[in-house]
Structure formats: C-alpha cells, structure tokens
Design a protein around this motif. Structure first.
Motif, mmCIF file in Angstrom:
data_model
loop_
_atom_site.group_PDB
_atom_site.id
_atom_site.type_symbol
_atom_site.label_atom_id
_atom_site.label_comp_id
_atom_site.label_asym_id
_atom_site.label_seq_id
_atom_site.Cartn_x
_atom_site.Cartn_y
_atom_site.Cartn_z
ATOM 1 N N ASN A 38 0.779 -1.243 0.000
ATOM 2 C CA ASN A 38 0.000 0.000 0.000
ATOM 3 C C ASN A 38 0.810 1.292 0.000
ATOM 4 O O ASN A 38 0.224 2.373 0.060
ATOM 5 N N VAL A 39 2.124 1.194 -0.070
ATOM 6 C CA VAL A 39 2.975 2.400 -0.084
ATOM 7 C C VAL A 39 3.906 2.333 -1.289
ATOM 8 O O VAL A 39 4.565 1.318 -1.526
ATOM 9 N N SER A 40 3.966 3.419 -2.044
ATOM 10 C CA SER A 40 4.812 3.461 -3.236
ATOM 11 C C SER A 40 6.275 3.668 -2.853
ATOM 12 O O SER A 40 6.596 4.025 -1.705
ATOM 13 N N ASN A 41 7.163 3.491 -3.814
ATOM 14 C CA ASN A 41 8.588 3.740 -3.567
ATOM 15 C C ASN A 41 8.851 5.197 -3.237
ATOM 16 O O ASN A 41 9.869 5.533 -2.639
ATOM 17 N N GLU A 42 7.934 6.077 -3.648
ATOM 18 C CA GLU A 42 8.064 7.506 -3.349
ATOM 19 C C GLU A 42 7.451 7.874 -2.006
ATOM 20 O O GLU A 42 7.409 9.052 -1.624
ATOM 21 N N GLY A 43 6.931 6.883 -1.287
ATOM 22 C CA GLY A 43 6.371 7.145 0.030
ATOM 23 C C GLY A 43 4.927 7.596 0.030
ATOM 24 O O GLY A 43 4.396 8.005 1.070
ATOM 25 N N LYS A 44 4.257 7.498 -1.103
ATOM 26 C CA LYS A 44 2.843 7.857 -1.166
ATOM 27 C C LYS A 44 2.001 6.672 -0.701
ATOM 28 O O LYS A 44 2.276 5.527 -1.047
ATOM 29 N N VAL A 45 0.961 6.983 0.052
ATOM 30 C CA VAL A 45 0.207 5.940 0.750
ATOM 31 C C VAL A 45 -1.187 5.758 0.154
ATOM 32 O O VAL A 45 -1.913 6.727 -0.065
ATOM 33 N N ASP A 46 -1.544 4.502 -0.072
ATOM 34 C CA ASP A 46 -2.901 4.146 -0.484
ATOM 35 C C ASP A 46 -3.701 3.879 0.790
ATOM 36 O O ASP A 46 -3.780 2.743 1.261
ATOM 37 N N TYR A 47 -4.269 4.930 1.363
ATOM 38 C CA TYR A 47 -5.000 4.779 2.625
ATOM 39 C C TYR A 47 -6.256 3.926 2.445
ATOM 40 O O TYR A 47 -6.642 3.187 3.352
ATOM 41 N N VAL A 90 0.330 6.570 13.691
ATOM 42 C CA VAL A 90 -0.087 7.584 12.719
ATOM 43 C C VAL A 90 -1.024 6.967 11.685
ATOM 44 O O VAL A 90 -2.075 7.537 11.349
ATOM 45 N N MET A 91 -0.661 5.794 11.190
ATOM 46 C CA MET A 91 -1.509 5.121 10.202
ATOM 47 C C MET A 91 -2.892 4.851 10.772
ATOM 48 O O MET A 91 -3.916 5.082 10.105
ATOM 49 N N LYS A 92 -2.948 4.372 12.000
ATOM 50 C CA LYS A 92 -4.234 4.071 12.626
ATOM 51 C C LYS A 92 -5.083 5.332 12.767
ATOM 52 O O LYS A 92 -6.300 5.310 12.520
ATOM 53 N N ASN A 145 7.278 9.038 10.283
ATOM 54 C CA ASN A 145 6.389 9.635 9.286
ATOM 55 C C ASN A 145 5.100 10.075 9.951
ATOM 56 O O ASN A 145 4.467 9.303 10.672
ATOM 57 N N CYS A 146 4.716 11.330 9.716
ATOM 58 C CA CYS A 146 3.491 11.855 10.326
ATOM 59 C C CYS A 146 2.405 12.112 9.286
ATOM 60 O O CYS A 146 1.573 12.994 9.452
ATOM 61 N N ALA A 147 2.440 11.328 8.202
ATOM 62 C CA ALA A 147 1.397 11.350 7.168
ATOM 63 C C ALA A 147 1.320 12.681 6.436
ATOM 64 O O ALA A 147 0.294 13.020 5.867
ATOM 65 N N ALA A 148 2.414 13.438 6.447
ATOM 66 C CA ALA A 148 2.435 14.746 5.802
ATOM 67 C C ALA A 148 3.325 14.725 4.573
ATOM 68 O O ALA A 148 4.303 13.973 4.501
ATOM 69 N N THR A 149 3.013 15.585 3.621
ATOM 70 C CA THR A 149 3.795 15.674 2.394
ATOM 71 C C THR A 149 5.247 16.042 2.678
ATOM 72 O O THR A 149 6.167 15.545 2.018
ATOM 73 N N SER A 150 5.481 16.905 3.653
ATOM 74 C CA SER A 150 6.851 17.319 3.979
ATOM 75 C C SER A 150 7.558 16.360 4.922
ATOM 76 O O SER A 150 8.743 16.545 5.223
ATOM 77 N N SER A 151 6.848 15.356 5.387
ATOM 78 C CA SER A 151 7.430 14.368 6.288
ATOM 79 C C SER A 151 8.455 13.518 5.543
ATOM 80 O O SER A 151 8.356 13.354 4.333
ATOM 81 N N PRO A 152 9.427 12.948 6.252
ATOM 82 C CA PRO A 152 10.235 11.911 5.621
ATOM 83 C C PRO A 152 9.321 10.831 5.050
ATOM 84 O O PRO A 152 8.272 10.540 5.618
ATOM 85 N N LYS A 153 9.731 10.255 3.935
ATOM 86 C CA LYS A 153 8.889 9.252 3.281
ATOM 87 C C LYS A 153 8.596 8.080 4.210
ATOM 88 O O LYS A 153 9.475 7.631 4.964
ATOM 89 N N LEU A 154 7.364 7.599 4.142
ATOM 90 C CA LEU A 154 7.050 6.345 4.814
ATOM 91 C C LEU A 154 7.670 5.237 3.976
ATOM 92 O O LEU A 154 7.326 5.057 2.804
ATOM 93 N N TRP A 155 8.617 4.524 4.538
ATOM 94 C CA TRP A 155 9.280 3.432 3.806
ATOM 95 C C TRP A 155 8.281 2.308 3.592
ATOM 96 O O TRP A 155 7.477 2.007 4.485
ATOM 97 N N ASN A 156 8.335 1.685 2.426
ATOM 98 C CA ASN A 156 7.377 0.608 2.164
ATOM 99 C C ASN A 156 7.903 -0.748 2.616
ATOM 100 O O ASN A 156 7.576 -1.786 2.037
ATOM 101 N N LEU A 234 -1.978 15.614 3.415
ATOM 102 C CA LEU A 234 -1.829 14.150 3.504
ATOM 103 C C LEU A 234 -0.956 13.603 2.375
ATOM 104 O O LEU A 234 -1.093 14.005 1.213
ATOM 105 N N ASN A 235 -0.072 12.693 2.730
ATOM 106 C CA ASN A 235 0.845 12.071 1.762
ATOM 107 C C ASN A 235 0.155 10.909 1.035
ATOM 108 O O ASN A 235 0.645 9.785 0.991
ATOM 109 N N GLU A 236 -0.976 11.213 0.426
ATOM 110 C CA GLU A 236 -1.804 10.156 -0.149
ATOM 111 C C GLU A 236 -1.469 9.902 -1.613
ATOM 112 O O GLU A 236 -1.219 10.816 -2.383
ATOM 113 N N ARG A 237 -1.469 8.631 -1.977
ATOM 114 C CA ARG A 237 -1.259 8.254 -3.370
ATOM 115 C C ARG A 237 -2.551 8.463 -4.143
ATOM 116 O O ARG A 237 -3.600 7.978 -3.751
ATOM 117 N N GLN A 238 -2.467 9.176 -5.241
ATOM 118 C CA GLN A 238 -3.659 9.500 -6.042
ATOM 119 C C GLN A 238 -3.919 8.425 -7.086
ATOM 120 O O GLN A 238 -3.013 7.769 -7.532
#
Length: 238
Positions: A38-47, A90-92, A145-156, A234-238
């Motif tokens: 659910n997380v891309s290599n770029e750190g975008k999240v499929d919530y 954070v994810m929860k 990672n705090c689910a923010a665009t400026s946050s360090p990437k959430l590693w997948n 939100l660091n969400e994958r579109q």
C-alpha cells in the motif's frame, strides 16, 4: 493477482501467530507486507488500501501492545519496534478517521494516548521525545512519518533489528538530498523544518556540519540557513 497473493500470505502468517519468531524477536512481517502493498517507492500511501486491509492492520497493531522488546533486547530491535509503532499509530489515526486532509485535522494527535504497553500509556510525543530521542540517534527523525507531504517518506518496508542500521543511513541520505525537502544548490540553503525543530539533536546544533556529511551539495560556513514551510497535507497516493 499480486494483492490476492500477498494478502493470502499475510493471512497464513497471521493465523500461525506472527508476533514472535523462533528467535523470540518481534516479527513485523505483517506490517512489512501491508506497507509493501500500500505504499509506493516515493512514500505515497494508499489509505483506502490500508482500510481494505484493516482487519490485518488492527491485528498487528494490537500485537504491539503485548509483544514488545525486553530490557535485554538489542538496541536495534528496540529502535525498530518504537519506530514501527510510531508510524503504525499515525496510520491508525488516519485510517480510523479517513477521509482527512491532514493529521492536524484530528483532535490533539500528538498528545493523544494511543496504546497501552506494560500498563503504561503512550502518545506520539511520548514515543518520540521520551524514548526515541533519548536513544541519541538523530537519524530517527528521517524514519518517523506523520502522514504529511513534507514528512520523511514512509518506507514501504517494516524496520527490523536486521535492516534498521542500514535503513538509518539510507533514509537520511534520501531525505537530506531530496530537493522537495531541502534546497542546498547555487548558494541557496533552505532546509526542512525538521532541522529547526530538532536542531540540538544534530551535532548539538551544528546543522551545517551534519548536513554536509550527507548532502551532495555542501553548505559553506558562511551560508545563511532558512527553513521551508512545512506542508502538512496528507501524503496520499492519487
């Protein structure tokens, strides 16, 4: 087919009892598979994907309250556990309240007691400031990672006692050299707010010296440092 295969594998592991492996180390394999899915290599999240997998996520999250490092555990295992726990909290928060535009839309997310471990309640602030920062490892700031665009990437991938040493170095290099987070070219030095908020953690405030260990573009001693506005969207994958 990939999603079905991964989820089948995760379900089997779950049924077998995934929280502790044969060496009595905490097993983050379910978290690892959910992140990979659910997380891309770029750190975008499929919530929405995490919500579809919420049964497995909740099972993993619940396990963290009863399976935690002992005092005698290796430092790497402790570090991996607390970083994974922070990111999982954070994810929860996000998937429990989805859709949201930012974690800051939630009520007091940083100080909310989100999990009980060994009769102690913990918030995100508790984990970051009273546990992780006291480990004297400044690179943890690039894993949280705090689910923010400026946050360090959430590693997948999940952090483990085996991979976290290498991950600390790689994630730090990635964050410092990410031109969307830090601008250190052509004499212009505008850094992430992370370096302002936690300045003392980085070589006792010698930010330039710390940055220069990792940055491809070195900062001169005479350069003036500015800080970029933090994007909490939100660091969400579109």
């Amino acid at each position: 087919m990939k999603r079905i295969y991964v989820l089948t594998t995760v379900c089997v592991l779950s049924c077998l009892g995934f929280t502790i492996n044969a060496q009595n180390h905490i097993d983050h394999m379910v978290w690892d598979q959910l992140l990979l899915l659910n997380v891309s290599n770029e750190g975008k999240v499929d919530y929405k994907g995490f919500i579809r997998d919420k049964f497995l996520f909740d099972k993993y999250f619940k396990s963290l309250s009863t399976n935690y490092p002992t005092e005698n555990a290796e430092d790497t295992e402790k570090l991996a556990y607390w970083v994974n726990l922070y990111n999982a909290i954070v994810m929860k928060m996000i998937i429990d309240h989805y859709p949201v535009n930012s974690i800051n839309d939630l009520e007091n997310p940083w100080k909310k007691k989100s999990i009980t471990i060994n009769n102690n309640q913990y918030s995100l602030d508790d984990i970051e400031h009273t546990i992780l920062r006291k480990m004297n490892e400044p690179r943890i700031h690039f894993l949280l990672n705090c689910a923010a665009t400026s946050s360090p990437k959430l590693w997948n991938r999940a952090y483990t006692n085996r991979n976290i040493t290498q991950a600390l170095e790689e994630r730090t290099l990635d964050y410092i050299n990410d031109s969307t987070k830090n601008i250190t070219t052509n004499g212009e030095v505008n850094l992430s707010k992370v370096f302002e908020w936690y300045a003392k953690d980085f070589d006792n405030g010698d930010i330039k010296n710390y940055i220069n260990r990792y940055s491809k573009e070195k900062i001169s001693k005479t350069s003036k440092i500015g800080y970029l506005e933090y994007n909490w969207s939100l660091n969400e994958r579109q």
